[in-house]
Every structure is written in C-alpha cells, then in structure tokens.
Design an enzyme around this catalytic site. Structure first.
Site: not given
Ligand code: NAD
Length: 499
Positions: A149, A173, A176-177, A226, A281, A384
């Site tokens: 998101f 994909k 969804e937020r 994450s 991140c 985090e």
């Molecule tokens: P998230 O892991 O909750 O969601 C990321 C994606 O995974 C979304 O598209 C979501 O729909 C999907 N998802 C969520 N739960 C799932 C599940 N149980 N099974 C399958 N798919 C699922 O992350 P977020 O809250 O959207 O983003 C924040 C996180 O992203 C933080 O941890 C941040 O550090 C990380 N991030 C990392 C980088 C990097 O390059 N390392 C860059 C940006 C963000």
C-alpha cells in the site's frame, strides 16, 4: 459509494466474486469506495488472456516497446496532479510526497526506454571451427507483481515497466487498500499504445495471491510487502517452479558519530523518521548516537524539531509535514507497540499518543513519538512499527553501533553520519545491509542502479529496477551454430576443446 473494478483486456471490468474490501480516506476515516476481490477463476481468466496477448507483444521489436515507455513518461507528467490527488486521498500522504511517489516510478519507466540496449545479446564469432555462439534475452511470457500500500504508484511502475519493456505480459495485483492509482496507470499504458490484455490489473487479497502462485502460466512473481508475506510467497512460488523475488520489511539504523554535524543529522532524522508517517521501507526507525554526549546533543536538537511537526490531511497543502497512517488497524498496532516500549522500560521523550486534529477526529492520525534508552531486547526495536516512531539506542562505541545494524534481522537500508572518511568507508564495506547512506538518511538508489535489501528484507538473488530487473524478467538462450559450409569434423564422441 464508488465501486472500483479490475482492468482486464483494456477495459474496466466489474468483479464477479461477490467479495469486496473497503477503501478508506485515512484523513477522515470514511469509506470512500469498495474494491472487488478477485476469485481464482477471475485471476486465471485474466492470465489466459494475457498469455494470448503476449505472443504479439513479445515479438514486437524492442524499440517499438520502448516508444510506448517514452509515451508513458509523457502521460505520467501530464497527469501528475491527478495521480497525486488520487494517491493522497487513498493513502493519506501529502501531495508533494505523492508526486515523489509517481516521480520515482516514472524514473524507472525512463530507464526502460533504454530496453533495446539492455536486451542486447552477446555474440562470439568463430568460437570454434566454423562455429558462432550467441546469447539472447527472451521474455518469460506472463509475469506477475504483488505490491504494497505504501507506494501505490512507484512500486507498480517498478514492476510493470521492466516486465513490459522486456516483452512480457504482466498481471498486477496491487494493494487492496489503495487500488485507484494502479488502475489509472493501466489507463495510461493503454493510451501510450500498449496493446489490450498485455497489462491486467487484478484486485484482490490472499485468494488472488494464491491463484497467482499456483497458476502454471505465470513464470515469475515479483513481490513487495511485509516479511512474513514475503517468506510465504517466496516459498510457495518457488515450490511451484516460478522465478520469485520478494522484498520485505525493514528496521533501518542511522549511526551518528561524535564528529557528525549534529544539526544536519537532526534535520535528516526528522525527515527520514517521520516523513510519510514513517510508512516507508527506507524510513529511519532507529537512531544510534555513539557516546552519551552525542546522544544528549542529538536528543536536545530532535525534541524541538519533532514538536514543531505539522500533522494533517493532504488537503491542507504544503502546510503539512505528514498525514495519517493508512488504516485504523495500522494506527492501533503503532500505539500498541508504543505502549509496549513504555512498559519494557524505554523513555518516551516525545509522546504523540493523544494527538487529535480538530475536524478530523475520525481520521487515522498518529502524533510523532521519540524514544530514548531503547535496548535491542525491546519489541519497539525488534519489530517494524511502520509509523511515526523513532527509537534511540545509545551505543558506547562505533563497533557497538555497527554491531547493532549487523545483528538486526532486517537489512534493507542504513546510514552513517560522520565527517570521518575512514569510518564511513569501513561502515560501507562491513555492514551487512543492502543500501547504505553516508550523510544521506534515505539512500534509495536511482533507477539505473538496483534496489534491494539483505537478510530478512529480501528473498531471491536479483534486485528491483536497474539492470537486474531486465535479468529477472528475461531468460537467456545461448545458440551454438555452424553452417554446412563450415569445417566438417565427422562424428564426435568426446567432449573436447573447440580448437
Ligand atoms: P503486506 O505484506 O500486508 O501486503 C503486501 C501485498 O501482499 C498486498 O498486495 C496484499 O494484498 C498481499 N497480502 C497481504 N496479506 C497476504 C496474505 N496473507 N497472503 C497473500 N497475500 C497477502 O504489506 P503492506 O502493509 O501493504 O506494506 C507495508 C510493508 O511493505 C512493510 O513491511 C514495508 O517495509 C514493506 N515494503 C518493503 C519494500 C522493499 O522494497 N523492501 C518497499 C515498500 C514496502
């Protein structure tokens, strides 16, 4: 209430699963739209159609594909204000920061204009008697991207640009937020000349993600989000024989040496710790001053700067330093961790828990927090937080500070503030983290370098954007050829040198 769609075969397409997620305006807490959550059948149909469209796109010469990227850059600049407004409305970040989100994605599309050069193969004339040998980079077919998101323009563009420029079809994909900007990006790619079906935006949650991971046509999956989800996607995608790269969470340390310019360090920490409400991140979430005198001087400078921060809705324009966090659940999680920090003995020097904004009492705002005397055992250090919370861990020496960054399970980014070249060089060489800043708090590499962390911040061996992205989204084929007029050798039964 607005009902969002998927983007399939070049048009907005209503979801048929009957499942939806609410999309909030984080500044007001109101639900402003609902987004359909795709079923496995919807995802599989989008992939089948993308695979059919990819055949012609993959055979289109790279220069024509690059021209589409050139036009995308023009259109992103044209629509910058519109994209930023939609992004801020769903994400909550300020308008200048939302424009930065689009801009850093746009720069990767600019890099993709160089695809013909990046996709060039290698050729060895006369590798053996009458034998030529050459390698070519071919698209994989259909690739997919699953994005978070916090950068709803930048990260989809980091994925889509190289995948499409390399000749693949792409299934995005998004989170969804905040799904509106990815849908707007799909419209832009179509206007720029991308054939219908080559880019499909499928909204969804775990069901759509699992369908991606299990779909046999999808050859590669790029994920950002994450760490627990990154680990899950990496293992399930790899088990299904796909090429997978997953970028996860972070806990970025900034080391402040006694010889640092303390005002510069304090300014840098405030921007890097609280910008975008800490939802980056590459945010700095841990300050490590070396020596108590450095720590005291730093805290003394941080407090007035943090107390002056202006927190508000993006509609307040340039008067706001950062906005709300993305959801009520994110806000609760941040406050729960702040309370755990107090319970576990850290000193809360700036307390943002009772922050409230007149007229926006139902928004997901979190005031800024600063902790001092944090120790590595505390939850606020290990986890985090992804919010406007900066933890200070006092180190007695440079080696102790370096050890903290080395021992943490995350390894996305880190920074050192010092005037001493030897110390900076030693730090850059020894620290086991992917992206390093020397007097630069958020060292996000530009589009033509690559982006990626180490340890639990990344899974897979290639980074995002830069030349690695073109390696990830293509596979190499190597051809050894000899024509009938070449030297005849008779039958060969043994491996031997080509001479
Ligand atoms: P998230 O892991 O909750 O969601 C990321 C994606 O995974 C979304 O598209 C979501 O729909 C999907 N998802 C969520 N739960 C799932 C599940 N149980 N099974 C399958 N798919 C699922 O992350 P977020 O809250 O959207 O983003 C924040 C996180 O992203 C933080 O941890 C941040 O550090 C990380 N991030 C990392 C980088 C990097 O390059 N390392 C860059 C940006 C963000």
């Amino acid at each position: 209430m607005e009902e969002l769609s998927h983007w399939i075969d070049g048009k907005h397409t209503r979801g048929t699963s009957g499942r939806f997620a609410d999309v909030f305006n984080p500044a007001t807490g109101e639900v402003q739209a609902r987004v359909p959550l795709a079923s496995k059948a919807e995802l599989d149909a989008a992939v089948a159609s993308a695979a059919a469209a990819q055949v012609k796109w993959g055979a289109t010469n790279p220069q024509r594909r690059a021209r589409v990227m050139m036009e995308v850059v023009r259109l992103l600049n044209r629509d910058m204000d519109k994209l930023a407004e939609a992004l801020s409305r769903e994400h909550g970040k300020t308008l200048p920061d939302a424009k930065g989100d689009v801009q850093r994605g746009l720069e990767v599309i600019e890099f993709c204009i160089g695809a013909p050069h990046l996709l060039k193969g290698e050729f060895t004339d006369s590798a053996g008697p009458g034998i030529d040998m050459y390698s070519m980079r071919q698209p994989l077919g259909v690739a997919a991207g699953i994005t978070p998101f916090n950068f709803p323009a930048m990260i989809p563009l980091w994925k889509m640009g190289p995948a499409l420029a390399a000749g693949n079809a792409f299934i995005l994909k998004p989170s969804e937020r905040d799904p509106s900007v990815p849908l707007m990006l799909a419209e832009i790619f179509q206007e720029a000349g991308l054939p219908d079906g080559v880019l499909q935006v499928v909204n969804g949650d775990k069901e759509a993600v699992d369908a991606i991971l299990d779909n046999p046509t999808i050859q590669a999956v790029g994920f950002v989000g994450s760490t627990p989800i990154a680990e899950y996607i990496y293992s399930r995608g790899c088990a299904n024989g796909k090429r997978v790269q997953c970028f996860g969470g972070a806990k970025n340390h900034m080391i402040i040496m006694p010889d640092a310019d303390m005002d510069q360090a304090a300014d840098a920490l405030v921007g890097a710790g609280y910008g975008a409400a800490g939802e980056r991140c590459m945010a700095i979430s841990v300050a490590v001053p070396v020596g108590d005198a450095t720590a005291d001087a730093l805290i003394e400078r941080l407090i007035p700067r943090i107390e002056k921060l202006k927190v508000g809705p993006y509609t307040a324009g340039n008067d706001v330093d950062y906005g709300p966090v993305v959801t009520a659940a994110a806000r609760e999680n941040i406050l729960r961790l702040v309370n755990s920090g107090i319970e576990q003995g850290a000193k809360l020097v700036v307390d943002g828990r009772n922050f409230s904004l007149q007229g926006y009492e139902t928004g997901f705002f979190v005031g800024p927090h600063l902790f001092d005397h944090v120790t590595p055992q505390m939850d606020i250090y290990r986890k985090e937080i992804f919010g406007p919370v900066l933890s200070t861990v006092r180190a007695a020496s440079y080696e102790e500070a370096l050890g903290l960054a080395m021992d943490h399970e995350y390894g996305n980014g880190t920074a050192i503030f010092t005037r001493d070249g030897d110390t900076a060089r030693d730090f850059a060489n020894r620290v086991n983290v992917g992206m390093i800043g020397i007097n630069v708090p958020i060292p996000v590499p530009l589009a033509y370098h690559t982006f990626g962390g180490w340890k639990k911040s990344a899974f897979g061996d290639l980074n995002q954007h830069g030349p690695d992205a073109f390696r990830f989204y293509t596979r190499t084929k190597t051809i050894t050829s000899r024509w009938p007029s070449g030297i005849r050798e008779g039958s060969a039964f043994n491996f031997k040198a080509m001479d």
